[in-house]
Design a protein around this motif. Structure first.
Motif, PDB file in Angstrom:
ATOM      1  N   CYS A  54      51.493  -6.420 -31.413  1.00 50.51           N
ATOM      2  CA  CYS A  54      50.240  -5.685 -31.241  1.00 50.51           C
ATOM      3  C   CYS A  54      49.121  -6.450 -31.921  1.00 50.51           C
ATOM      4  O   CYS A  54      49.362  -7.401 -32.676  1.00 50.51           O
ATOM      5  CB  CYS A  54      50.347  -4.275 -31.822  1.00 50.51           C
ATOM      6  N   THR A  55      47.891  -6.042 -31.639  1.00 49.54           N
ATOM      7  CA  THR A  55      46.716  -6.640 -32.248  1.00 49.54           C
ATOM      8  C   THR A  55      45.863  -5.511 -32.815  1.00 49.54           C
ATOM      9  O   THR A  55      45.558  -4.543 -32.115  1.00 49.54           O
ATOM     10  CB  THR A  55      45.901  -7.441 -31.223  1.00 49.54           C
ATOM     11  N   VAL A  56      45.489  -5.640 -34.089  1.00 47.68           N
ATOM     12  CA  VAL A  56      44.656  -4.645 -34.750  1.00 47.68           C
ATOM     13  C   VAL A  56      43.469  -5.377 -35.345  1.00 47.68           C
ATOM     14  O   VAL A  56      43.643  -6.284 -36.171  1.00 47.68           O
ATOM     15  CB  VAL A  56      45.436  -3.893 -35.854  1.00 47.68           C
ATOM     16  N   ASN A  57      42.273  -5.003 -34.924  1.00 48.36           N
ATOM     17  CA  ASN A  57      41.052  -5.662 -35.417  1.00 48.36           C
ATOM     18  C   ASN A  57      41.154  -7.176 -35.302  1.00 48.36           C
ATOM     19  O   ASN A  57      40.873  -7.898 -36.244  1.00 48.36           O
ATOM     20  CB  ASN A  57      40.758  -5.259 -36.866  1.00 48.36           C
ATOM     21  N   ARG A  58      41.590  -7.657 -34.154  1.00 50.29           N
ATOM     22  CA  ARG A  58      41.710  -9.080 -33.833  1.00 50.29           C
ATOM     23  C   ARG A  58      42.766  -9.812 -34.663  1.00 50.29           C
ATOM     24  O   ARG A  58      42.794 -11.021 -34.712  1.00 50.29           O
ATOM     25  CB  ARG A  58      40.359  -9.781 -33.962  1.00 50.29           C
ATOM     26  N   THR A  59      43.633  -9.077 -35.352  1.00 43.78           N
ATOM     27  CA  THR A  59      44.739  -9.672 -36.108  1.00 43.78           C
ATOM     28  C   THR A  59      46.024  -9.421 -35.347  1.00 43.78           C
ATOM     29  O   THR A  59      46.351  -8.279 -35.036  1.00 43.78           O
ATOM     30  CB  THR A  59      44.838  -9.057 -37.518  1.00 43.78           C
ATOM     31  N   HIS A  60      46.755 -10.497 -35.033  1.00 44.48           N
ATOM     32  CA  HIS A  60      48.033 -10.359 -34.345  1.00 44.48           C
ATOM     33  C   HIS A  60      49.100  -9.930 -35.348  1.00 44.48           C
ATOM     34  O   HIS A  60      49.143 -10.417 -36.475  1.00 44.48           O
ATOM     35  CB  HIS A  60      48.477 -11.687 -33.716  1.00 44.48           C
ATOM     36  N   TYR A  61      49.965  -9.019 -34.899  1.00 42.70           N
ATOM     37  CA  TYR A  61      51.100  -8.582 -35.705  1.00 42.70           C
ATOM     38  C   TYR A  61      52.376  -8.869 -34.932  1.00 42.70           C
ATOM     39  O   TYR A  61      52.438  -8.693 -33.717  1.00 42.70           O
ATOM     40  CB  TYR A  61      50.997  -7.093 -36.034  1.00 42.70           C
ATOM     41  N   TYR A  62      53.397  -9.338 -35.673  1.00 36.83           N
ATOM     42  CA  TYR A  62      54.670  -9.738 -35.097  1.00 36.83           C
ATOM     43  C   TYR A  62      55.771  -8.863 -35.667  1.00 36.83           C
ATOM     44  O   TYR A  62      55.675  -8.406 -36.814  1.00 36.83           O
ATOM     45  CB  TYR A  62      54.957 -11.210 -35.446  1.00 36.83           C
ATOM     46  N   ASP A  63      56.826  -8.653 -34.892  1.00 33.08           N
ATOM     47  CA  ASP A  63      57.968  -7.883 -35.359  1.00 33.08           C
ATOM     48  C   ASP A  63      58.559  -8.587 -36.582  1.00 33.08           C
ATOM     49  O   ASP A  63      58.895  -9.778 -36.528  1.00 33.08           O
ATOM     50  CB  ASP A  63      59.003  -7.773 -34.245  1.00 33.08           C
ATOM     51  N   GLN A  64      58.679  -7.858 -37.691  1.00 30.08           N
ATOM     52  CA  GLN A  64      59.137  -8.461 -38.937  1.00 30.08           C
ATOM     53  C   GLN A  64      60.545  -9.030 -38.793  1.00 30.08           C
ATOM     54  O   GLN A  64      60.825 -10.128 -39.285  1.00 30.08           O
ATOM     55  CB  GLN A  64      59.101  -7.449 -40.074  1.00 30.08           C
ATOM     56  N   GLU A  65      61.439  -8.319 -38.133  1.00 27.77           N
ATOM     57  CA  GLU A  65      62.810  -8.813 -37.963  1.00 27.77           C
ATOM     58  C   GLU A  65      62.829 -10.100 -37.148  1.00 27.77           C
ATOM     59  O   GLU A  65      63.590 -11.022 -37.450  1.00 27.77           O
ATOM     60  CB  GLU A  65      63.680  -7.750 -37.311  1.00 27.77           C
ATOM     61  N   ALA A  66      61.976 -10.191 -36.128  1.00 25.20           N
ATOM     62  CA  ALA A  66      61.912 -11.407 -35.316  1.00 25.20           C
ATOM     63  C   ALA A  66      61.388 -12.585 -36.139  1.00 25.20           C
ATOM     64  O   ALA A  66      61.880 -13.708 -36.017  1.00 25.20           O
ATOM     65  CB  ALA A  66      61.040 -11.184 -34.089  1.00 25.20           C
ATOM     66  N   VAL A  67      60.400 -12.321 -37.000  1.00 25.86           N
ATOM     67  CA  VAL A  67      59.861 -13.383 -37.859  1.00 25.86           C
ATOM     68  C   VAL A  67      60.925 -13.847 -38.841  1.00 25.86           C
ATOM     69  O   VAL A  67      61.117 -15.050 -39.052  1.00 25.86           O
ATOM     70  CB  VAL A  67      58.595 -12.902 -38.610  1.00 25.86           C
ATOM     71  N   GLU A  68      61.646 -12.898 -39.442  1.00 26.41           N
ATOM     72  CA  GLU A  68      62.686 -13.272 -40.398  1.00 26.41           C
ATOM     73  C   GLU A  68      63.814 -14.047 -39.713  1.00 26.41           C
ATOM     74  O   GLU A  68      64.344 -15.012 -40.288  1.00 26.41           O
ATOM     75  CB  GLU A  68      63.220 -12.031 -41.109  1.00 26.41           C
TER      76      GLU A  68
END
Length: 163
Positions: A54-68
């Motif tokens: 998702c994107t909140v205020n132009r900041t991309h967020y990634y699934d934490q488990e996928a990043v780990e």
């Protein structure tokens, strides 16, 4: 949506993280994390940086488990020895980065530009071009030297006004 600081949130019941959080986790620089994202198609699936959830205020967020999972695979396959080592090293003759013969030449150019500023009583349009004609080298090099000299000159002026 729940928040735990600005770099970690709960979205649809799962933790999502920003690039700032990824930088904290991995110790990677912003440029490295940006490169992982931009070049994710070049890597095999297990070492591919995840897509944004998702994107909140132009900041991309990634699934934490996928990043780990990405980070675990990256460390296992590539390691961490080259993190924060992107680009050229300091001291390679690029002037401002320190070291090399370029810095000494740059310091001389800044001193000449600073003397010109002091003699003129401040910056005047076209000074860099005049210095380039008088002393050689490119006008752009003198513009950079003039920019640094102006910073020094303005500090001197501010210090003198504060006395």
């Amino acid at each position: 949506m729940s928040e735990d600081g600005a770099s970690r949130r709960i979205v649809d019941g799962r933790w999502v993280v920003s690039r700032a959080w990824v930088m904290e986790l991995t110790g990677a620089s912003a440029a490295t994390v940006n490169r992982w994202y931009a070049q994710r198609d070049r890597y095999p699936a297990q070492r591919r940086f995840p897509e944004p959830v998702c994107t909140v205020n132009r900041t991309h967020y990634y699934d934490q488990e996928a990043v780990e999972a990405f980070w675990a695979a990256w460390r296992e396959d590539v390691g961490t020895g080259r993190l924060q080592a992107a680009g050229r090293r300091p001291g390679d003759g690029r002037g401002n980065q320190g070291g090399g013969p370029g810095r000494a030449q740059r310091e001389r150019a800044i001193a000449v530009a600073l003397a010109e500023l002091r003699a003129a009583g401040g910056y005047q349009r076209g000074m860099a071009a005049r210095l380039a004609r008088a002393h050689g080298d490119s006008e752009r090099s003198w513009q950079r030297a003039m920019t640094e000299a102006r910073t020094v000159y303005e500090r001197e002026q501010a210090a003198a006004a504060g006395r």
